[in-house]
Write a protein that holds these residues in place. Structure first.
Motif, PDB file in Angstrom:
ATOM      1  N   MET A   1     -32.573 -24.848 -46.509  1.00 49.39           N
ATOM      2  CA  MET A   1     -33.396 -25.009 -45.331  1.00 49.39           C
ATOM      3  C   MET A   1     -33.180 -26.401 -44.760  1.00 49.39           C
ATOM      4  SD  MET A   1     -36.098 -24.183 -43.280  1.00 49.39           S
ATOM      5  CE  MET A   1     -36.158 -22.589 -43.939  1.00 49.39           C
ATOM      6  N   LEU A   3     -32.752 -29.336 -42.092  1.00 50.09           N
ATOM      7  CA  LEU A   3     -33.139 -29.643 -40.718  1.00 50.09           C
ATOM      8  C   LEU A   3     -32.227 -30.770 -40.267  1.00 50.09           C
ATOM      9  CD1 LEU A   3     -35.127 -29.353 -38.340  1.00 50.09           C
ATOM     10  CD2 LEU A   3     -36.571 -31.027 -39.502  1.00 50.09           C
ATOM     11  N   ASP A  38     -29.481 -19.848 -41.058  1.00 49.88           N
ATOM     12  CA  ASP A  38     -30.337 -21.015 -41.337  1.00 49.88           C
ATOM     13  C   ASP A  38     -29.824 -22.149 -40.458  1.00 49.88           C
ATOM     14  OD1 ASP A  38     -31.798 -23.130 -42.372  1.00 49.88           O
ATOM     15  OD2 ASP A  38     -31.533 -22.510 -44.451  1.00 49.88           O
ATOM     16  N   PHE A  40     -31.328 -24.838 -38.057  1.00 45.93           N
ATOM     17  CA  PHE A  40     -32.410 -25.621 -37.476  1.00 45.93           C
ATOM     18  C   PHE A  40     -31.828 -26.980 -37.123  1.00 45.93           C
ATOM     19  CE2 PHE A  40     -34.144 -22.399 -40.256  1.00 45.93           C
ATOM     20  CZ  PHE A  40     -35.040 -21.765 -39.407  1.00 45.93           C
ATOM     21  N   THR A  71     -32.250 -33.407 -43.260  1.00 50.88           N
ATOM     22  CA  THR A  71     -33.364 -33.362 -44.209  1.00 50.88           C
ATOM     23  C   THR A  71     -33.213 -32.073 -45.002  1.00 50.88           C
ATOM     24  OG1 THR A  71     -34.750 -34.543 -42.619  1.00 50.88           O
ATOM     25  CG2 THR A  71     -35.863 -33.488 -44.479  1.00 50.88           C
ATOM     26  N   LYS A 112     -40.148 -29.435 -51.570  1.00 54.87           N
ATOM     27  CA  LYS A 112     -40.466 -28.186 -50.865  1.00 54.87           C
ATOM     28  C   LYS A 112     -41.913 -28.154 -50.371  1.00 54.87           C
ATOM     29  CE  LYS A 112     -37.096 -25.090 -52.939  1.00 54.87           C
ATOM     30  NZ  LYS A 112     -36.887 -23.851 -53.699  1.00 54.87           N
ATOM     31  N   TRP A 115     -42.776 -28.983 -46.669  1.00 58.33           N
ATOM     32  CA  TRP A 115     -42.225 -28.167 -45.593  1.00 58.33           C
ATOM     33  C   TRP A 115     -43.171 -27.023 -45.215  1.00 58.33           C
ATOM     34  CZ3 TRP A 115     -36.900 -28.448 -43.900  1.00 58.33           C
ATOM     35  CH2 TRP A 115     -36.147 -29.439 -44.539  1.00 58.33           C
ATOM     36  N   SER A 116     -43.303 -26.787 -43.928  1.00 60.28           N
ATOM     37  CA  SER A 116     -43.922 -25.569 -43.404  1.00 60.28           C
ATOM     38  C   SER A 116     -42.945 -25.029 -42.373  1.00 60.28           C
ATOM     39  CB  SER A 116     -45.274 -25.858 -42.753  1.00 60.28           C
ATOM     40  OG  SER A 116     -45.778 -24.672 -42.165  1.00 60.28           O
ATOM     41  N   VAL A 117     -42.447 -23.838 -42.594  1.00 58.26           N
ATOM     42  CA  VAL A 117     -41.398 -23.293 -41.732  1.00 58.26           C
ATOM     43  C   VAL A 117     -41.912 -22.228 -40.761  1.00 58.26           C
ATOM     44  CG1 VAL A 117     -39.565 -23.878 -43.356  1.00 58.26           C
ATOM     45  CG2 VAL A 117     -40.673 -21.641 -43.498  1.00 58.26           C
ATOM     46  N   GLY A 118     -43.207 -22.093 -40.685  1.00 56.70           N
ATOM     47  CA  GLY A 118     -43.809 -21.156 -39.751  1.00 56.70           C
ATOM     48  C   GLY A 118     -45.174 -20.703 -40.217  1.00 56.70           C
ATOM     49  N   GLN A 122     -47.293 -23.474 -46.196  1.00 58.77           N
ATOM     50  CA  GLN A 122     -46.435 -24.325 -46.995  1.00 58.77           C
ATOM     51  C   GLN A 122     -45.286 -23.486 -47.551  1.00 58.77           C
ATOM     52  OE1 GLN A 122     -48.141 -25.833 -50.665  1.00 58.77           O
ATOM     53  NE2 GLN A 122     -47.275 -27.853 -50.221  1.00 58.77           N
ATOM     54  N   PHE A 123     -44.083 -24.064 -47.543  1.00 58.69           N
ATOM     55  CA  PHE A 123     -42.906 -23.369 -48.082  1.00 58.69           C
ATOM     56  C   PHE A 123     -43.095 -23.178 -49.573  1.00 58.69           C
ATOM     57  CE2 PHE A 123     -38.542 -22.835 -49.544  1.00 58.69           C
ATOM     58  CZ  PHE A 123     -38.051 -21.945 -48.600  1.00 58.69           C
TER      59      PHE A 123
END
Length: 124
Positions: A1, A3, A38, A40, A71, A112, A115-118, A122-123
């Motif tokens: 993941m 970024l 993936d 981003f 990142t 991890k 991270w919040s991917v949506g 929290q991831f």
């Protein structure tokens, strides 16, 4: 993941910028085995007066310099990072034709739980 954010001088055509993103995505897939799609990534363009570089560390950089900040989860090994650095330089050399001296990469590690991917979650 990962970024990714890329900074470069303004004025490059859209095809050049897209080639940067395509090459970075390919490098991530090959060196870090990121999942398909993936992607981003962002690019910021800067006027010459807002984009500076030097020749520190014995590298003769030019006006095609790109700053790349990646990142990633803090689970990547030093070997994976070295492979990614090399693959990025190689692929950006192929397309869009950026000299290796003009590829400046920084990897920032983040756990991890940062991270919040949506959905505000929290991831896991």
């Amino acid at each position: 993941m990962p970024l990714i954010h890329v900074s470069l001088r303004a004025g490059k055509p859209e095809a050049y910028r897209e080639a940067i993103l395509d090459s970075l995505y390919r490098a991530l897939r090959e060196a870090l085995n990121v999942p398909e799609d993936d992607q981003f990534m962002t690019i910021s363009e800067h006027a010459p007066g807002n984009f500076r570089h030097g020749t520190a560390y014995g590298v003769q950089r030019g006006d095609d310099l790109v700053y790349i900040t990646i990142t990633v989860f803090n689970t990547r090994t030093p070997e994976q990072k070295k492979a990614l650095f090399r693959r990025i330089a190689d692929l950006l050399g192929e397309s869009p034709g950026i000299r290796p001296e003009d590829v400046f990469v920084v990897i920032a590690d983040a756990p991890k739980e940062n991270w919040s991917v949506g959905h505000g979650l929290q991831f896991a």
